[in-house]
Design a protein around this motif. Sequence first.
Motif, PDB file in Angstrom:
ATOM      1  N   LEU A  29       0.839  -1.206   0.000  1.00  0.00           N
ATOM      2  CA  LEU A  29       0.000   0.000   0.000  1.00  0.00           C
ATOM      3  C   LEU A  29       0.876   1.258   0.000  1.00  0.00           C
ATOM      4  O   LEU A  29       0.582   2.226  -0.699  1.00  0.00           O
ATOM      5  CB  LEU A  29      -0.933   0.006   1.209  1.00  0.00           C
ATOM      6  CG  LEU A  29      -2.090  -0.989   1.163  1.00  0.00           C
ATOM      7  CD1 LEU A  29      -2.742  -1.111   2.538  1.00  0.00           C
ATOM      8  CD2 LEU A  29      -3.100  -0.599   0.111  1.00  0.00           C
ATOM      9  N   ALA A  30       1.951   1.226   0.779  1.00  0.00           N
ATOM     10  CA  ALA A  30       2.857   2.374   0.840  1.00  0.00           C
ATOM     11  C   ALA A  30       3.513   2.606  -0.520  1.00  0.00           C
ATOM     12  O   ALA A  30       3.607   3.748  -0.992  1.00  0.00           O
ATOM     13  CB  ALA A  30       3.918   2.161   1.915  1.00  0.00           C
ATOM     14  N   ALA A  31       3.951   1.539  -1.161  1.00  0.00           N
ATOM     15  CA  ALA A  31       4.584   1.668  -2.473  1.00  0.00           C
ATOM     16  C   ALA A  31       3.586   2.185  -3.509  1.00  0.00           C
ATOM     17  O   ALA A  31       3.920   3.032  -4.334  1.00  0.00           O
ATOM     18  CB  ALA A  31       5.168   0.321  -2.910  1.00  0.00           C
ATOM     19  N   LEU A  32       2.375   1.705  -3.462  1.00  0.00           N
ATOM     20  CA  LEU A  32       1.335   2.152  -4.396  1.00  0.00           C
ATOM     21  C   LEU A  32       1.116   3.654  -4.298  1.00  0.00           C
ATOM     22  O   LEU A  32       0.936   4.338  -5.298  1.00  0.00           O
ATOM     23  CB  LEU A  32       0.019   1.414  -4.127  1.00  0.00           C
ATOM     24  CG  LEU A  32      -1.185   1.857  -4.961  1.00  0.00           C
ATOM     25  CD1 LEU A  32      -0.966   1.516  -6.429  1.00  0.00           C
ATOM     26  CD2 LEU A  32      -2.457   1.211  -4.435  1.00  0.00           C
ATOM     27  N   HIS A  33       1.145   4.168  -3.069  1.00  0.00           N
ATOM     28  CA  HIS A  33       0.883   5.592  -2.844  1.00  0.00           C
ATOM     29  C   HIS A  33       2.156   6.429  -2.758  1.00  0.00           C
ATOM     30  O   HIS A  33       2.075   7.635  -2.533  1.00  0.00           O
ATOM     31  CB  HIS A  33       0.050   5.763  -1.568  1.00  0.00           C
ATOM     32  CG  HIS A  33      -1.323   5.209  -1.711  1.00  0.00           C
ATOM     33  ND1 HIS A  33      -1.726   4.064  -1.067  1.00  0.00           N
ATOM     34  CD2 HIS A  33      -2.381   5.624  -2.435  1.00  0.00           C
ATOM     35  CE1 HIS A  33      -2.980   3.815  -1.382  1.00  0.00           C
ATOM     36  NE2 HIS A  33      -3.398   4.739  -2.215  1.00  0.00           N
ATOM     37  N   LEU A  40       2.674   5.356   6.799  1.00  0.00           N
ATOM     38  CA  LEU A  40       1.414   4.696   6.464  1.00  0.00           C
ATOM     39  C   LEU A  40       1.042   3.664   7.516  1.00  0.00           C
ATOM     40  O   LEU A  40      -0.140   3.502   7.836  1.00  0.00           O
ATOM     41  CB  LEU A  40       1.490   4.051   5.085  1.00  0.00           C
ATOM     42  CG  LEU A  40       0.152   3.536   4.568  1.00  0.00           C
ATOM     43  CD1 LEU A  40      -0.825   4.686   4.372  1.00  0.00           C
ATOM     44  CD2 LEU A  40       0.351   2.782   3.271  1.00  0.00           C
ATOM     45  N   ALA A  41       2.038   2.983   8.073  1.00  0.00           N
ATOM     46  CA  ALA A  41       1.765   1.985   9.115  1.00  0.00           C
ATOM     47  C   ALA A  41       1.035   2.602  10.296  1.00  0.00           C
ATOM     48  O   ALA A  41       0.139   1.983  10.883  1.00  0.00           O
ATOM     49  CB  ALA A  41       3.062   1.326   9.571  1.00  0.00           C
ATOM     50  N   LYS A  42       1.378   3.836  10.649  1.00  0.00           N
ATOM     51  CA  LYS A  42       0.684   4.519  11.755  1.00  0.00           C
ATOM     52  C   LYS A  42      -0.797   4.728  11.433  1.00  0.00           C
ATOM     53  O   LYS A  42      -1.656   4.567  12.294  1.00  0.00           O
ATOM     54  CB  LYS A  42       1.338   5.868  12.045  1.00  0.00           C
ATOM     55  CG  LYS A  42       2.707   5.761  12.650  1.00  0.00           C
ATOM     56  CD  LYS A  42       3.319   7.131  12.851  1.00  0.00           C
ATOM     57  CE  LYS A  42       4.749   7.006  13.320  1.00  0.00           C
ATOM     58  NZ  LYS A  42       5.409   8.294  13.425  1.00  0.00           N
ATOM     59  N   GLN A  43      -1.071   5.071  10.188  1.00  0.00           N
ATOM     60  CA  GLN A  43      -2.468   5.283   9.796  1.00  0.00           C
ATOM     61  C   GLN A  43      -3.231   3.957   9.792  1.00  0.00           C
ATOM     62  O   GLN A  43      -4.377   3.883  10.247  1.00  0.00           O
ATOM     63  CB  GLN A  43      -2.567   5.959   8.426  1.00  0.00           C
ATOM     64  CG  GLN A  43      -1.669   7.154   8.191  1.00  0.00           C
ATOM     65  CD  GLN A  43      -1.469   8.076   9.368  1.00  0.00           C
ATOM     66  OE1 GLN A  43      -2.412   8.448  10.057  1.00  0.00           O
ATOM     67  NE2 GLN A  43      -0.231   8.456   9.617  1.00  0.00           N
ATOM     68  N   LEU A  44      -2.583   2.914   9.302  1.00  0.00           N
ATOM     69  CA  LEU A  44      -3.221   1.600   9.290  1.00  0.00           C
ATOM     70  C   LEU A  44      -3.446   1.084  10.704  1.00  0.00           C
ATOM     71  O   LEU A  44      -4.469   0.451  10.987  1.00  0.00           O
ATOM     72  CB  LEU A  44      -2.382   0.617   8.467  1.00  0.00           C
ATOM     73  CG  LEU A  44      -2.372   0.889   6.968  1.00  0.00           C
ATOM     74  CD1 LEU A  44      -1.284   0.071   6.281  1.00  0.00           C
ATOM     75  CD2 LEU A  44      -3.730   0.626   6.345  1.00  0.00           C
ATOM     76  N   GLN A  45      -2.514   1.362  11.609  1.00  0.00           N
ATOM     77  CA  GLN A  45      -2.701   0.971  13.007  1.00  0.00           C
ATOM     78  C   GLN A  45      -3.893   1.705  13.616  1.00  0.00           C
ATOM     79  O   GLN A  45      -4.681   1.122  14.364  1.00  0.00           O
ATOM     80  CB  GLN A  45      -1.435   1.246  13.812  1.00  0.00           C
ATOM     81  CG  GLN A  45      -0.313   0.300  13.492  1.00  0.00           C
ATOM     82  CD  GLN A  45       1.023   0.760  14.073  1.00  0.00           C
ATOM     83  OE1 GLN A  45       1.138   1.793  14.709  1.00  0.00           O
ATOM     84  NE2 GLN A  45       2.062  -0.027  13.825  1.00  0.00           N
ATOM     85  N   ALA A  46      -4.040   2.986  13.288  1.00  0.00           N
ATOM     86  CA  ALA A  46      -5.187   3.754  13.781  1.00  0.00           C
ATOM     87  C   ALA A  46      -6.486   3.165  13.237  1.00  0.00           C
ATOM     88  O   ALA A  46      -7.475   3.032  13.980  1.00  0.00           O
ATOM     89  CB  ALA A  46      -5.056   5.226  13.388  1.00  0.00           C
TER      90      ALA A  46
END
Length: 168
Positions: A29-33, A40-46
């Motif tokens: 997902l990070a590579a795509l964006h 991005l991991a912080k947002q996904l954790q939230a």
Amino acid sequence: MKLSGGVEWALHCCVVLTTATDPIPAARLAALHDVSGSYLAKQLQALSRADLVHSVQGKAGGYVLTRAPELITVLEVVVAVDGSQPAFVCTEIRRRGPLAARAEQCTRPCAISRAMAGADAAWREALREISIADLARSVDEDYGSSVFDGIRTWLTGPNDDEDRVGAH
């Protein structure tokens, strides 16, 4: 009102996850964006803490939506990432200074506080009415269904070294 950039990334991820049939790794997902994997991991954790996405562990692991995209609202994503506090917090300025209002004159919120609370409520209601599925439909209308086909193909394609979290 200003929202964090994390809200934008979280919403993009949720829309992308509507296309997935299998869990999508955070690094993918990070590579795509083209965004930092750790950011991005912080947002996904939230999103995970708010039970909007679920993390699947293991080699075929990644993230999936926890419920149908029609049942996840934009407001839920905003609250998951930025919290539920109102945009405006009244500090009772009317009770300060040489002409300060007396406590007994301040039995209800001031006009400014009421106006801001009303605007906040309207904004939240508007975001509550938009689902992740609505956003995905809008993307489809804006760019055509081939955009999701392309995303789905890219997400399930080879995972090059440059797609890894540490590459950005």
